[in-house]
Design a protein around this motif. Structure first.
Motif, PDB file in Angstrom:
ATOM      1  N   TYR A 261      -0.670  14.153  -4.002  1.00 36.38           N
ATOM      2  CA  TYR A 261      -0.749  15.120  -5.092  1.00 36.38           C
ATOM      3  C   TYR A 261      -0.312  16.599  -5.212  1.00 36.38           C
ATOM      4  CZ  TYR A 261      -2.704  17.524  -9.475  1.00 36.38           C
ATOM      5  OH  TYR A 261      -3.391  18.599  -9.757  1.00 36.38           O
TER       6      TYR A 261
ATOM      7  N   LEU B 199       2.140  13.778  -8.656  1.00 34.78           N
ATOM      8  CA  LEU B 199       2.119  12.993  -7.847  1.00 34.78           C
ATOM      9  C   LEU B 199       3.412  12.115  -6.827  1.00 34.78           C
ATOM     10  CD1 LEU B 199      -0.723  11.309 -10.200  1.00 34.78           C
ATOM     11  CD2 LEU B 199      -0.873  11.995  -7.772  1.00 34.78           C
TER      12      LEU B 199
ATOM     13  N   ASN C 251       0.815  -1.040   0.246  1.00 37.34           N
ATOM     14  CA  ASN C 251       0.137  -0.076   0.268  1.00 37.34           C
ATOM     15  C   ASN C 251       1.302   1.557   0.136  1.00 37.34           C
ATOM     16  OD1 ASN C 251      -2.554   1.656   0.102  1.00 37.34           O
ATOM     17  ND2 ASN C 251      -2.699   1.525   2.200  1.00 37.34           N
ATOM     18  N   LEU C 252       0.488   2.573  -0.852  1.00 35.08           N
ATOM     19  CA  LEU C 252       0.850   4.072  -0.623  1.00 35.08           C
ATOM     20  C   LEU C 252      -0.223   4.723  -0.659  1.00 35.08           C
ATOM     21  CD1 LEU C 252       2.386   2.469  -4.145  1.00 35.08           C
ATOM     22  CD2 LEU C 252       3.723   2.496  -2.012  1.00 35.08           C
ATOM     23  N   LYS C 253       0.365   5.710  -0.547  1.00 33.71           N
ATOM     24  CA  LYS C 253      -0.231   6.925  -0.221  1.00 33.71           C
ATOM     25  C   LYS C 253       0.107   7.584  -1.346  1.00 33.71           C
ATOM     26  CE  LYS C 253      -2.469  10.054   2.508  1.00 33.71           C
ATOM     27  NZ  LYS C 253      -3.851  10.349   1.913  1.00 33.71           N
ATOM     28  N   ALA C 254      -1.142   8.374  -2.650  1.00 35.83           N
ATOM     29  CA  ALA C 254      -0.550   9.525  -3.184  1.00 35.83           C
ATOM     30  C   ALA C 254      -0.695  10.250  -2.417  1.00 35.83           C
ATOM     31  CB  ALA C 254      -1.415   9.082  -4.194  1.00 35.83           C
TER      32      ALA C 254
ATOM     33  N   TYR D  23       4.016   8.903  -4.316  1.00 31.74           N
ATOM     34  CA  TYR D  23       3.577   8.251  -3.397  1.00 31.74           C
ATOM     35  C   TYR D  23       4.573   7.339  -2.819  1.00 31.74           C
ATOM     36  CZ  TYR D  23       1.877   7.981  -7.960  1.00 31.74           C
ATOM     37  OH  TYR D  23       0.955   8.655  -9.375  1.00 31.74           O
TER      38      TYR D  23
END
Lengths: 536, 333
Positions: free
Chosen positions: B111, B120, B106-109, B122
């Motif tokens: 922006y 963007l 799992n990653l968190k984008a 990650y």
């Protein structure tokens, strides 16, 4: 057609959903975010139900009177036929890990583009119709009735998914939105709700053998004119065998490679390679399409269109099939073809006539990916390259969704690129390989009236390209997909204008040292090589 | 609403148990009939659910490949992320089931439209994975520890788990770490559903209800073990009487015990009809439990449909003139 907003306007994206419930939020058919409906003639060719004139912005979609029953029965049938659908309807816990993995969500901020919510659009109706809790508790159990508004919502959002499978990489249960979207599109087809950019190419492919509808002689003329271009650049004359019986190998590639810039340069690369190694091959005008828009329609149409590959291989009496650079074509070939149209027991296990390598990984399907074939040639020292002929380019590689996540083809193209180029730079690790981002226009969404959504969906890919463009001066985005070659070109012009797009075999064609060739002063695009600018 | 309703539902369940036992003296109902019925619903429900899944075929081989396929001998194949044989599939499934491999990615984008170049990015986002893993493993530990009450002689692994779990050696009775971990993990999972705007948006009442229910179960258990220090001997006599199908109600056990039993019964009965079936579903997921070998070995679709194709003969009939003019070979002149 809608005017596409500027990159500055499109860059303003809010990823925080409002507090309103999503079930009550109606679809806004804003220009630039939906595709034109399927033409009646295409539906008739493909024998799909309810051909008629209509557009998504019409109030009345002219659905059959018993459309609810048709969808209900169709849903039930698919639950019986696809375990994937049942599992994916039942097991989601809405953990949200997929939410920010979708390129359409990242590019639009529309909460219904979170993969979990896209699936909930279908799942909510599934609960209402097929689960005890949903029947009794209704909305409390996340269930809702199928209405015309829900159907419109399905159309809008299941044509805002490119079946790229990136979300499925992160899902703890492997829930694959591509599969959910495929099922939803199958259901929509049952009542005649679909888009023209998928159906017209599929219909043309059915009748003429390729998406562009090229007739046999046009296909031949096109190839011959590319051969003339090859001769201009390299001095080498090539004749491409067509519909030839008794060749060792049938070569099938997307028709766009034969016709559309920049795929044609990739095509030139294939031809130079085959000429150099003296491959006994043929192409076919009947099976002149690698791509398969049936994959974006329904499993029956996919099977129909794909059937030509084996049928033609059998008729021509070849030993095995070689496939060109294409994304979704390879999803079909790798995961569906043998199951649908096999067994191909009239073919032999593919063996490279040059190196003797037996491709055991294709022992049943009997179809080899051209990067597998070329990588093997290089490894055995059968090709000599002058990588300086690509020195005027700084190259990065875009993993196309389907070869990446539905095949696992990562190393072969990279191995080839590193042999033929001196300047290769990877994009950030969370944007390549199994985590690669879609071009934003796959699954038949590469149409002009849909441009705003395409540019939004392509933003994550473009952002990563921009990063290596600024950091390493990358100006060439290579890939192994025909849709990519067309759509990434548009995407780059919009977001990162200095970057062009190529296939991998274009680079091979540039660098390949061939017997009897002229000294190369330009690449296959007729652009001067590094140090040769003065000769122009 | 979607939070309040499940919260009220769990509170009502607690009150029902309390009223039933303290007010109406329905100990037999809450101690014997409901647990038996809940267990039966669970077993029958989950078996039917799995059979229902298994009855639908897997027409196509659709693994999500997250690593290099097996092709040429000199290219290193990744048998865990793109398994090419059964051993690889078992390995992949084991990583998925025991360690939540996919969630670990799992990653968190992030922006930022004003960032030059890369709007963007990650970032690592392992909290959901960590909390999920902590929750499921502590739940499993606690479940297995409870088998102390349902076995005589006690299953060999139970004392071992208790020793492990009580390693901190705090208090009498000794503090089990999993009791704290499960409270923390459930609290995190709940907070995440409220704090993260995206997750709040996608959450349904059916996402909050199991969290509240499990929290209430854990709290009632902790309350009995550490605060009221329930009479373990009586409890065990009672649970063994359930196991031997000769149920005898315990004497002198407080109503919290019945609340605990009733909530657990609810969880069991609710299980087969809810998202909790992911426990079984994960094993049947076709994107994870199939080998990526569909070009080497033919996968069979039991309902492979007959379709109308456009044959070469028809094609040549339609285009013979232009093919002939272009000098293309023909089957029939």
């Amino acid at each position: 057609m809608a005017k596409t907003p500027s990159p500055q306007e499109l860059s303003k994206i809010n990823h925080e959903p409002s507090n309103d419930g999503w079930m009550e939020m109606p679809v806004d058919f804003r220009p630039g975010t939906w595709c034109y409906s399927g033409k009646a003639s295409a539906l008739e060719t493909l024998e799909l139900p309810n051909p008629r004139e209509w557009q998504p912005t019409d109030e009345d979609w002219k659905l059959p009177d018993n459309w609810e029953t048709i969808i209900y029965e169709g849903f039930r049938e698919r639950l019986k036929k696809f375990r994937s659908l049942k599992i994916f309807m039942d097991t989601c816990v809405r953990c949200g890990a997929c939410a920010d993995k979708c390129h359409f969500f990242l590019g639009s901020g529309d909460p219904k583009n979170m993969p979990v919510l896209r699936a909930e659009l279908l799942r909510s109706v599934y609960r209402k119709d097929f689960t005890t809790a949903g029947k009794i508790l209704g909305k409390l159990a996340g269930a809702r009735k199928l209405t015309k508004d829900v159907l419109k919502e399905w159309f809008y959002y299941f044509y805002q998914c490119t079946e790229c499978r990136r979300c499925s990489v992160f899902c703890p249960y492997g829930i694959d939105t591509a599969e959910v979207t495929m099922m939803a599109r199958e259901l929509l087809h049952l009542v005649g709700v679909n888009i023209n950019w998928v159906l017209e190419p599929a219909a043309k492919c059915f009748t003429t053998g390729n998406h562009l509808g090229l007739l046999p002689h046009t296909f031949k003329d096109s190839i011959e004119s590319l051969c003339e271009d090859i001769e201009d650049v390299t001095g080498i004359h090539i004749d491409v065998p067509l519909n030839k019986k008794g060749a060792d190998v049938l070569f099938i590639t997307p028709s766009a490679d034969v016709f559309a810039d920049p795929g044609i340069y990739t095509f030139m690369g294939y031809l130079l390679l085959f000429e150099h190694i003296g491959l006994n091959y043929t192409m076919s005008t009947y099976a002149s399409e690698g791509g398969n828009f049936g994959l974006f329609t329904n499993n029956e149409t996919m099977k129909k269109l794909n059937s030509k590959m084996y049928a033609e291989a059998k008729r021509l009496g070849v030993k095995w099939i070689l496939g060109g650079e294409c994304g979704h074509m390879w999803r079909v070939v790798h995961q569906y073809m043998d199951t649908m149209n096999g067994p191909a027991d009239f073919l032999e296990v593919p063996k490279s006539p040059i190196t003797g390598t037996v491709f055991e990984n294709a022992a049943s399907t009997k179809m080899v990916h051209i990067t597998e074939f070329t990588a093997d040639l290089i490894k055995h020292g059968k090709l000599k390259f002058d990588p300086r002929r690509n020195d005027h380019r700084h190259v990065t590689f875009h993993d196309s969704c389907n070869p990446a996540r539905a095949m696992g083809l990562f190393e072969e193209p990279r191995y080839i690129i590193k042999q033929v180029c001196n300047n290769f730079h990877e994009m950030p690790e969370n944007t390549i390989r199994e985590q690669t981002f879609c071009c934003g226009s796959g699954t038949g969404l590469n149409t002009d009236e849909y441009m705003e959504m395409r540019m939004r969906g392509g933003l994550p890919r473009a952002s990563a390209v921009k990063h290596v463009h600024q950091k390493h001066g990358v100006d060439l985005l290579s890939c192994i997909c025909a849709i990519d070659r067309a759509t990434l070109s548009t995407l780059m012009q919009y977001w990162v204008p200095a970057v062009e797009v190529s296939g991998v075999h274009e680079l091979v064609g540039n660098a390949l040292i061939m017997e009897g060739e002229n000294e190369r002063t330009t690449d296959l695009r007729d652009e001067p090589l590094e140090g040769m600018e003065d000769d122009e | 609403m979607k939070i309040l309703f499940p919260l009220i539902a769990v509170i009502v369940l607690v009150l029902v148990a309390l009223a039933g036992v303290d007010g109406a003296h329905l100990q037999t109902l809450f101690g014997i009939y409901i647990p038996y019925a809940a267990l039966a619903v669970f077993l029958v429900g989950i078996v039917l659910r799995v059979i229902g899944w298994a009855r639908s075929p897997v027409p196509f081989r659709i693994p999500t490949t997250c690593g290099q396929q097996k092709t040429l001998p000199w290219i290193k194949a990744d048998n865990l992320e793109s398994p090419h044989n059964t051993l690889g599939v078992i390995g992949r499934m084991a990583l998925e089931v025991f360690f939540f491999r996919s969630l670990f990615r799992n990653l968190k984008a992030d922006y930022d439209e004003n960032r030059t170049g890369n709007e963007l990015t990650y970032g690592s986002a392992k909290w959901l994975w960590a909390a999920g893993l902590a929750f499921h493993w502590s739940f499993l530990f606690i479940f297995l520890r409870h088998l102390r009450f349902f076995s005589e002689p006690i299953f060999f692994f139970v004392p071992f788990l208790e020793t492990m779990d009580g390693l901190l050696q705090i208090g009498v009775p000794r503090l089990f770490m999993t009791d704290l971990v499960i409270l923390a993990a459930v609290t995190f999972l709940f907070a995440r559903r409220i704090v993260s705007p995206q997750v709040r948006y996608i959450s349904l009442p059916a996402d909050f209800f199991p969290l509240f229910l499990i929290l209430a179960i854990a709290l009632s258990g902790i309350f009995m073990r550490y605060i009221t220090k329930v009479d373990i001997v009586s409890v065990k006599a009672f649970t063994m009487s359930l196991v031997s199908f000769n149920p005898t109600l315990p004497k002198g056990i407080g109503s919290v015990f019945y609340v605990h039993i009733f909530l657990v019964s609810t969880l069991f009965a609710y299980f087969p009809f809810s998202k909790l079936v992911h426990m079984a579903g994960v094993f049947l997921s076709p994107t994870r439990n199939l080998a990526n070998n569909s070009r080497a070995k033919r996968h069979i679709n039991p309902w492979n449909p007959d379709v109308k194709v456009h044959t070469y003969a028809e094609y040549e009939d339609e285009f013979r003139d232009v093919m002939k003019a272009a000098g293309l070979p023909l089957e029939k002149e």
